[in-house]
Design an enzyme around this catalytic site. Sequence first.
Site, short mmCIF file in Angstrom:
data_model
loop_
_atom_site.label_atom_id
_atom_site.label_comp_id
_atom_site.label_asym_id
_atom_site.label_seq_id
_atom_site.Cartn_x
_atom_site.Cartn_y
_atom_site.Cartn_z
CB ILE A 141 33.78 40.72 23.29
CG1 ILE A 141 33.74 42.25 23.43
CG2 ILE A 141 32.43 40.11 23.66
CD1 ILE A 141 32.83 42.93 22.43
CG ASN A 178 34.71 42.23 33.09
OD1 ASN A 178 35.92 42.44 32.99
ND2 ASN A 178 33.81 42.96 32.46
CG HIS A 200 31.96 48.02 33.49
ND1 HIS A 200 32.54 48.11 32.24
CD2 HIS A 200 31.02 48.99 33.54
CE1 HIS A 200 31.95 49.09 31.56
NE2 HIS A 200 31.03 49.64 32.33
CB VAL A 231 29.45 43.35 26.60
CG1 VAL A 231 30.51 44.22 27.24
CG2 VAL A 231 30.06 42.50 25.49
CG ASP A 232 30.58 45.61 30.64
OD1 ASP A 232 31.42 44.85 31.14
OD2 ASP A 232 30.90 46.56 29.90
#
Length: 193
Positions: free
Chosen positions: A84, A99, A101, A136-137
């Site tokens: 992270i 990123n 995912h 995150v995400d």
Amino acid sequence: MEAILDAVDNRYITKGQVKVVVSNKQNSPALSIAEKHSVPGITVDDHGFPKKSWEYDQKMIAALKSHGVTPRDGLVLLAGYMRIVSDQFIDEYHNRIMNIHPALLPSFPGLEAQKQALEHGVKVAGCTVHFAEKTVDAGPIILQSHVPVREDDTLETLSSRILREEHRIYPEAVRLFTEDKLRVEGRRVLIQP
């Protein structure tokens, strides 16, 4: 990562140059893939650092900058990178960290997204390319691709079909970025014609 390097080698991505592949683990397959594509590969060992660490990320930023990946004109791609990144790293490379995912965000962030999708009983899964943010995400979404969930899907079969889509849309997102066709407005990423 290899899909992106292939896209550069095959001239699908023509406006960018891969400067370096950085791994946090010695002997990572990513380093062998980088070598196969004649791209410098280095390790910035994360042994002894917590999963999210500004101290570690400073070493990563120094490595990126030493290879010409600057916050002003560089792009950092997280591909198989399971750390992270710190808030400071996000600030340093704001809207310049992508990123991928394996879920249709904002659904199923974090680990084991495909398993979460199957357990939840969704009819459609997929993948998302997004700019990284401090949560995150949760960053602005660049591209998504849906994958129907079949009645007989297992974790392996669903993950395999999602991975094929990841290999398709991640290079596309990079191409759009390098051709200056992405504009971030708040939470939205607009794709310019």
